[in-house]
Design an enzyme around this catalytic site. Structure first.
Site, mmCIF file in Angstrom:
data_model
loop_
_atom_site.group_PDB
_atom_site.id
_atom_site.type_symbol
_atom_site.label_atom_id
_atom_site.label_comp_id
_atom_site.label_asym_id
_atom_site.label_seq_id
_atom_site.Cartn_x
_atom_site.Cartn_y
_atom_site.Cartn_z
ATOM 1 N N ASN A 149 35.057 37.507 42.117
ATOM 2 C CA ASN A 149 33.767 36.941 42.881
ATOM 3 C C ASN A 149 32.957 35.429 42.944
ATOM 4 O OD1 ASN A 149 31.766 36.758 41.220
ATOM 5 N ND2 ASN A 149 32.406 38.472 40.201
ATOM 6 N N ARG A 150 33.004 35.082 43.656
ATOM 7 C CA ARG A 150 32.260 33.951 43.884
ATOM 8 C C ARG A 150 31.569 33.229 42.860
ATOM 9 N NH1 ARG A 150 33.076 32.489 49.332
ATOM 10 N NH2 ARG A 150 33.507 34.237 50.708
#
Ligand code: CTP
Ligand code: CA
Length: 225
Positions: free
Chosen positions: A34-35
């Site tokens: 994920n970011r």
């Protein structure tokens, strides 16, 4: 100035912080993530060290420099993070779960690299264990701090997670606001406690936010004795 403000008000406290986004392997060369940048977790570690705490940072690879004096434990997947955290939970006083744990992982981890064949490929995912919820079940004296990144109905979701996971503090950010969320050096959050009180903070650096969070942790710890 630093000398005057650097009261070591966390001396003797053992703090465990998780940071970064977990990596869930698909095959030997690929993973889902994920970011999350890890910046919030590293800022928290830095701040706890500054205040004299003994700090363990359970972190995924982020590319960030480890704060000097931290005990670092490198992990990749949610399951590795879970093991690292559970092993240490009994020996710590405060846990701050800033990591973005993947909610799902690939059901199968291929031992060999997946080859490109069909036009469509379905990847089956299974739910990961919720590390924070498990800590909430197990906790005795530990102060537990969770994070939540929301795009809508922030208060409802944040309070639900605080109760469901038996947390002492929930730091919730609305990631749709510019200046908040993943990869930035700043954040805009609302902090909720168990009494249902909330404090809505303005845009601030992650370093300053780390200070505010540990101020609240200290308040909780000192109200207990
Ligand atoms: N968390 C965790 N283990 C997981 C998922 C989340 O320990 N498997 C922790 C995160 O580190 C964070 C908190 O739980 O401190 C909230 O994470 P969040 O993703 O906002 O909540 P979820 O319970 O996963 O719910 P959802 O993603 O559906 O909003
Ligand atoms: Ca989640």
């Amino acid at each position: 100035e630093e000398v005057l403000s650097a009261s070591k008000d966390m001396a003797g406290q053992r703090v465990l912080i998780t940071a970064g986004g977990t990596r869930e392997a698909i095959d030997p060369v690929r993973y889902i993530t994920n970011r999350s940048s890890g910046k919030m977790g590293y800022a928290l570690a830095q701040e706890a060290l500054r205040r004299g705490a003994q700090v363990t940072l359970v972190t995924t690879p982020t590319g960030l420099d480890l704060p000097a004096g931290v005990e670092a434990v490198m992990v990749e997947s949610a399951e590795e993070m879970r093991q690292a955290v559970l092993e240490r939970f009994e020996r710590v006083d405060v846990v701050v779960k800033a990591a973005a744990v993947a909610d799902y992982r690939p059901l199968m981890q291929q031992e060999q690299k997946l080859k490109k064949k069909t036009d469509h490929l379905l990847l089956e995912l299974v739910k990961n264990p919720d590390i924070l919820a498990e800590l909430g079940q197990k906790k005795n004296r530990q102060v537990l701090v969770g994070f939540a990144a929301e795009t809508n109905d922030l208060e409802t979701y944040a309070l639900d997670k605080l109760r469901r996971k038996n947390l002492d503090l929930m730091v919730a950010n609305d990631v749709t606001q510019p200046g908040a969320g993943f990869g930035k050096d700043t954040n805009i959050v609302t902090i909720f406690n168990r009494q249902g009180e909330k404090e809505q903070l303005d845009l601030m650096s992650k370093a300053e936010l780390a200070r505010r969070i540990f101020d609240k942790v200290i308040e909780i710890l000192s109200a207990r004795v």
